[in-house]
Design an enzyme around this catalytic site. Sequence first.
Site, PDB file in Angstrom:
ATOM      1  N   GLU A  54      10.111  -2.644   9.543  1.00 12.20           N
ATOM      2  CA  GLU A  54      10.738  -1.555   8.784  1.00 12.20           C
ATOM      3  C   GLU A  54       9.614  -0.667   8.287  1.00 12.20           C
ATOM      4  OE1 GLU A  54      11.352   0.586   6.080  1.00 12.20           O
ATOM      5  OE2 GLU A  54      12.697  -0.586   4.820  1.00 12.20           O
ATOM      6  N   GLU A  66       5.556  11.007   5.545  1.00 16.98           N
ATOM      7  CA  GLU A  66       6.053  10.290   4.376  1.00 16.98           C
ATOM      8  C   GLU A  66       5.013  10.343   3.259  1.00 16.98           C
ATOM      9  OE1 GLU A  66       8.570   6.211   3.805  1.00 16.98           O
ATOM     10  OE2 GLU A  66       6.682   6.045   4.866  1.00 16.98           O
ATOM     11  N   CYS A 113      11.236   3.774   0.455  1.00 17.73           N
ATOM     12  CA  CYS A 113      11.265   4.092   1.888  1.00 17.73           C
ATOM     13  C   CYS A 113      12.455   4.965   2.250  1.00 17.73           C
ATOM     14  CB  CYS A 113      11.263   2.811   2.710  1.00 17.73           C
ATOM     15  SG  CYS A 113      12.640   1.700   2.353  1.00 17.73           S
ATOM     16  N   GLY A 147       6.414  -1.832   5.769  1.00 13.26           N
ATOM     17  CA  GLY A 147       5.267  -1.061   5.304  1.00 13.26           C
ATOM     18  C   GLY A 147       5.132   0.238   6.073  1.00 13.26           C
ATOM     19  N   GLY A 148       3.911   0.736   6.174  1.00 13.48           N
ATOM     20  CA  GLY A 148       3.652   2.011   6.803  1.00 13.48           C
ATOM     21  C   GLY A 148       3.629   1.948   8.315  1.00 13.48           C
ATOM     22  N   LYS A 196       2.862 -12.884   2.856  1.00 13.46           N
ATOM     23  CA  LYS A 196       1.746 -12.133   2.295  1.00 13.46           C
ATOM     24  C   LYS A 196       2.298 -10.896   1.593  1.00 13.46           C
ATOM     25  CE  LYS A 196      -0.701  -8.706   3.544  1.00 13.46           C
ATOM     26  NZ  LYS A 196      -1.018  -8.091   2.212  1.00 13.46           N
ATOM     27  N   GLY A 198       2.275  -0.973  10.832  1.00 11.15           N
ATOM     28  CA  GLY A 198       3.307  -1.592  11.654  1.00 11.15           C
ATOM     29  C   GLY A 198       2.952  -1.625  13.124  1.00 11.15           C
ATOM     30  N   GLU A 220      -1.450  -6.654  -1.521  1.00 10.23           N
ATOM     31  CA  GLU A 220      -2.558  -7.119  -2.363  1.00 10.23           C
ATOM     32  C   GLU A 220      -2.583  -6.468  -3.733  1.00 10.23           C
ATOM     33  OE1 GLU A 220      -4.434  -4.262   0.732  1.00 10.23           O
ATOM     34  OE2 GLU A 220      -2.735  -5.647   0.566  1.00 10.23           O
TER      35      GLU A 220
END
Length: 498
Positions: A252, A392, A291, A230-231, A177, A235, A180
């Site tokens: 990650e 972040e 990242c 991702g964030g 996936k 996560g 989006e």
Amino acid sequence: MSDQQTIHVGGEWRAAATGATREILDPADATTLAVVAEGGREDTDAAVAAARAAFDQGPWPRTPVAERAALLRRVADLLQRDREEIGLLESRDAGKTLEEGRVDVDCVTDAFRYFADLVMNESGGRVVDAGSPDIHSVVVHEPVGVCALITPWNYPLLQASWKIAPALAAGNTFVIKPSEITPLTTVALIRLLTEAGLPTGVANLVTGPGDPVGARMSEHPDVDLVSFTGGLLSGTKVMRAAADSVKKVALELGGKNPNVVFADACATDEGFDTAVDQALNAAFIHSGQVCSAGSRLIVEESLRERFVAELARRAEKIRIGRGTEKGVECGPLVSAQQLARTEEYVASALAEGAVLRAGGERPTGPAHGDGYFYRPTVLDRCDRSMRVVREEVFGPVLTVETFRTEDEAVALANDTEYGLAGGVWTADPGRARRVAGRLRHGTVWINDFHPYLPQAEWGGFGKSGIGRELGPAGLAEYRETKHVYQNLAPRPVRWFAG
């Protein structure tokens, strides 16, 4: 296949079961770039079922290693054949410069070739000495099964390859996936896998949002592993969803990465120029949407004013525009949401006492129109009490902190809940080794920033995640370890008198 048939299940391209679609916007002008299927729970279940059947009954997990490696190399060759087309698509979809898009294709090519070579050079297992000539004992590695791969919007093609290449090399099947908002190059990659001859059902794709698609993948009982990039918030949701079925999880989750500059690194004009140039590179490549971005500049106090003044001067000269235009050095942010998020962080930093040295606003002029552009921003006089230093941002925002001693520099660099990457600039080899050894970050660059190698593991400490991508450990994530113990001369044990 129409533009709206971007779901790939069991070898077939299809629209969403509900017929829902999503417009993919060009971040440079907010116009429609493509229309894709907006998948949901039904599509996800179908994709997992196809991957399950392909793993349990199909040929791929039992395909000889040499054939799997050969397929990965064919994919690499196809990527280079289509380098310009895919690089342009990545540039337009993610907003990065065309040259960055081309480099991404090259890096993806390297990843497929690396994992092909890695599995080809392995032995047939690790023989374990059982202390008897009558015992043959070996530890072997087998594919984990059905892998759910969830990738982010900033490096959609690259992050897909970091998961797909080792998953296939190990003999797994998968459902992927993509984000989006940047799915287009992942769709292109699945087409190349099919062209390369990957068996039906091994590679499955669902375009759609994290909820329900990513959530369903994470909780699905027929999924054996979830790999998510991702964030932090998303996560932790993935990890909770995976817990009930006790599946393997690799995460990650980004970073808040320090770039530590000692004054001795800038003792010469060349050293000063290099450190400033690399600080810009660390913070503003892909508009800071990286990242591992070196978004925290931690500079020795005696060097601060000279260094920051030159840094700000150069930041103001960065050429901003559509990534496909010649001479552009920094493209737009990926979405209106990310632009608003960046603006909010800068506003909060100024309210908390930061001093604006460069940027801090959207660029003006017809060239930027309705695009999601934001000027590279340098915020001086920052400290760890500020949100912009702790959290972040994922935008072109660089904060500046200072130190006086080596111990203070290390303490500042480690004062974060993340631990993905960091840089150290010094002319003293002993200091370089000491500081690198004390930093609690998964990757440490000495007198450099950002390069990575497919042969070297990538991942972080703390809330930057668990597990590793790339390198031998990146392949191990997609395997189960099995001990096979064979008695060549079986005889009664007589444990029980009988």
